[in-house]
Scaffold this active site. Sequence first.
Site, short mmCIF file in Angstrom:
data_model
loop_
_atom_site.label_atom_id
_atom_site.label_comp_id
_atom_site.label_asym_id
_atom_site.label_seq_id
_atom_site.Cartn_x
_atom_site.Cartn_y
_atom_site.Cartn_z
N GLN A 124 29.72 -60.02 2.26
CA GLN A 124 29.32 -58.99 3.24
C GLN A 124 28.38 -57.99 2.57
O GLN A 124 27.86 -57.10 3.22
CB GLN A 124 30.57 -58.25 3.73
N ASP A 177 23.68 -55.82 -1.48
CA ASP A 177 23.06 -55.22 -2.68
C ASP A 177 22.40 -56.22 -3.62
O ASP A 177 21.69 -55.82 -4.55
CB ASP A 177 24.10 -54.37 -3.44
N HIS A 198 25.71 -59.99 6.06
CA HIS A 198 25.18 -58.73 6.61
C HIS A 198 23.74 -58.44 6.18
O HIS A 198 23.29 -57.31 6.24
CB HIS A 198 26.12 -57.57 6.23
N CYS A 224 9.63 -56.67 10.56
CA CYS A 224 8.72 -56.10 11.57
C CYS A 224 9.04 -56.79 12.89
O CYS A 224 9.21 -58.01 12.92
CB CYS A 224 7.27 -56.37 11.15
N CYS A 254 4.50 -51.59 9.13
CA CYS A 254 3.90 -52.90 8.90
C CYS A 254 2.40 -52.74 8.64
O CYS A 254 1.69 -52.11 9.45
CB CYS A 254 4.14 -53.78 10.12
N CYS A 268 0.43 -54.31 11.82
CA CYS A 268 0.45 -53.77 13.19
C CYS A 268 0.91 -52.32 13.28
O CYS A 268 0.87 -51.71 14.36
CB CYS A 268 1.32 -54.65 14.08
N ALA A 281 38.34 -56.35 -9.28
CA ALA A 281 37.56 -57.59 -9.43
C ALA A 281 37.09 -57.83 -10.86
O ALA A 281 37.22 -58.93 -11.39
CB ALA A 281 36.35 -57.53 -8.49
P1 OAD Z 1 35.22 -51.52 2.65
O1 OAD Z 1 34.64 -50.30 2.04
O2 OAD Z 1 35.71 -51.44 4.04
O3 OAD Z 1 36.45 -52.01 1.75
C1 OAD Z 1 36.34 -52.09 0.37
C2 OAD Z 1 37.60 -52.75 -0.17
O4 OAD Z 1 37.44 -52.94 -1.57
C3 OAD Z 1 38.89 -51.95 0.02
O5 OAD Z 1 39.89 -52.80 0.56
C4 OAD Z 1 39.24 -51.50 -1.39
O6 OAD Z 1 40.66 -51.41 -1.60
C5 OAD Z 1 38.65 -52.62 -2.22
N1 OAD Z 1 38.30 -52.28 -3.61
C6 OAD Z 1 37.92 -51.09 -4.13
N2 OAD Z 1 37.64 -51.19 -5.44
C7 OAD Z 1 37.83 -52.49 -5.78
C8 OAD Z 1 37.70 -53.23 -6.99
N3 OAD Z 1 37.30 -52.66 -8.13
N4 OAD Z 1 37.99 -54.56 -6.96
C9 OAD Z 1 38.39 -55.15 -5.82
N5 OAD Z 1 38.54 -54.50 -4.65
C10 OAD Z 1 38.26 -53.18 -4.62
O7 OAD Z 1 34.14 -52.70 2.45
P2 OAD Z 1 33.93 -54.05 3.27
O8 OAD Z 1 35.23 -54.67 3.65
O9 OAD Z 1 32.96 -54.85 2.52
O10 OAD Z 1 28.46 -53.29 6.55
O11 OAD Z 1 33.22 -53.50 4.59
C11 OAD Z 1 32.70 -54.39 5.53
C12 OAD Z 1 31.38 -53.90 6.08
O12 OAD Z 1 31.55 -52.58 6.58
C13 OAD Z 1 30.29 -53.78 5.05
O13 OAD Z 1 29.59 -55.00 4.84
C14 OAD Z 1 29.39 -52.74 5.60
C15 OAD Z 1 30.39 -51.79 6.23
O14 OAD Z 1 29.97 -51.08 7.31
C16 OAD Z 1 27.12 -53.26 6.24
O15 OAD Z 1 26.66 -52.78 5.23
C17 OAD Z 1 26.24 -53.90 7.22
#
Ligand code: OAD
Length: 232
Positions: free
Chosen positions: A95, A98, A113, A121, A139, A142, A223
Amino acid sequence: MEKIALQAYKNIVFFTGAGMSAESGIHTFRGKGGRWQEYNWQEVACQRAFDRDPERVLDFHRLRRQEAISCAPHAGHRVIADLEAARPGVTVVTQNIDGMHQRAGSIKVHELHGCLWRVRCPQHGVSEDPDPTFSTRRCPQCGSWLRPDIVWFEDMLDDKVVAAATRAILACDLLISIGTSAVVWPAAGYPELAKRNGAFCVEINPEPSEISDLYERVIRGKAGQVLPELFE
Ligand code: OAD
């Protein structure tokens, strides 16, 4: 820590969220210090906000680029990339936007994502844009505003990326979910899909997620520490 018996599995998916990049220094979205505590997504991360005030939205994404460029992949990213290099059948479904997995050397990465390093564009399509300052905002052909090629709130996911990610999930017999709160759909549905299809599912997260009960093995840790211990 008990290692994963890799010889027991043919196809492995690493399903990652913002927590995967946390130890690199990139903010997560939810929880303590999460980006959505400081910013309102309605103002910086949806098409309506971009239509209203593109400069503001691009400034927010400039900060995200600068944050990403000032960080480096950690040992956990490298373990995943090394596994892919060492054996067939290793795929990342992420997701994250970066680019950290690719910087660590992962090649098969499905970015659900989108990607912070591309722009789009409305007339001339998608192009690479590695400039951390987001200096080209319109762009050159355009003059339209260039929006980041990422999936914002209220956007649809890219069909081709979803299809490729779904194929990987359905083919895997081991899914390792890392650092996702599993509140954003449809991404949050992938671990269950893998499990229903017979995959052994593992969660690595210091905190419980929305779907922790689903996993056969839960590892409450970070992680960058857990992945080297599990696989090396
Ligand atoms: P969240 O910020 O919702 O969740 C991050 C998770 O990582 C949490 O469950 C933390 O407990 C866990 N965490 C923190 N530090 C960690 C570590 N060192 N090792 C392992 N886990 C750790 O992030 P996402 O679930 O990725 O959308 O969020 C989903 C989407 O919501 C993202 O892709 C983003 C956001 O809006 C876009 O950017 C389009």
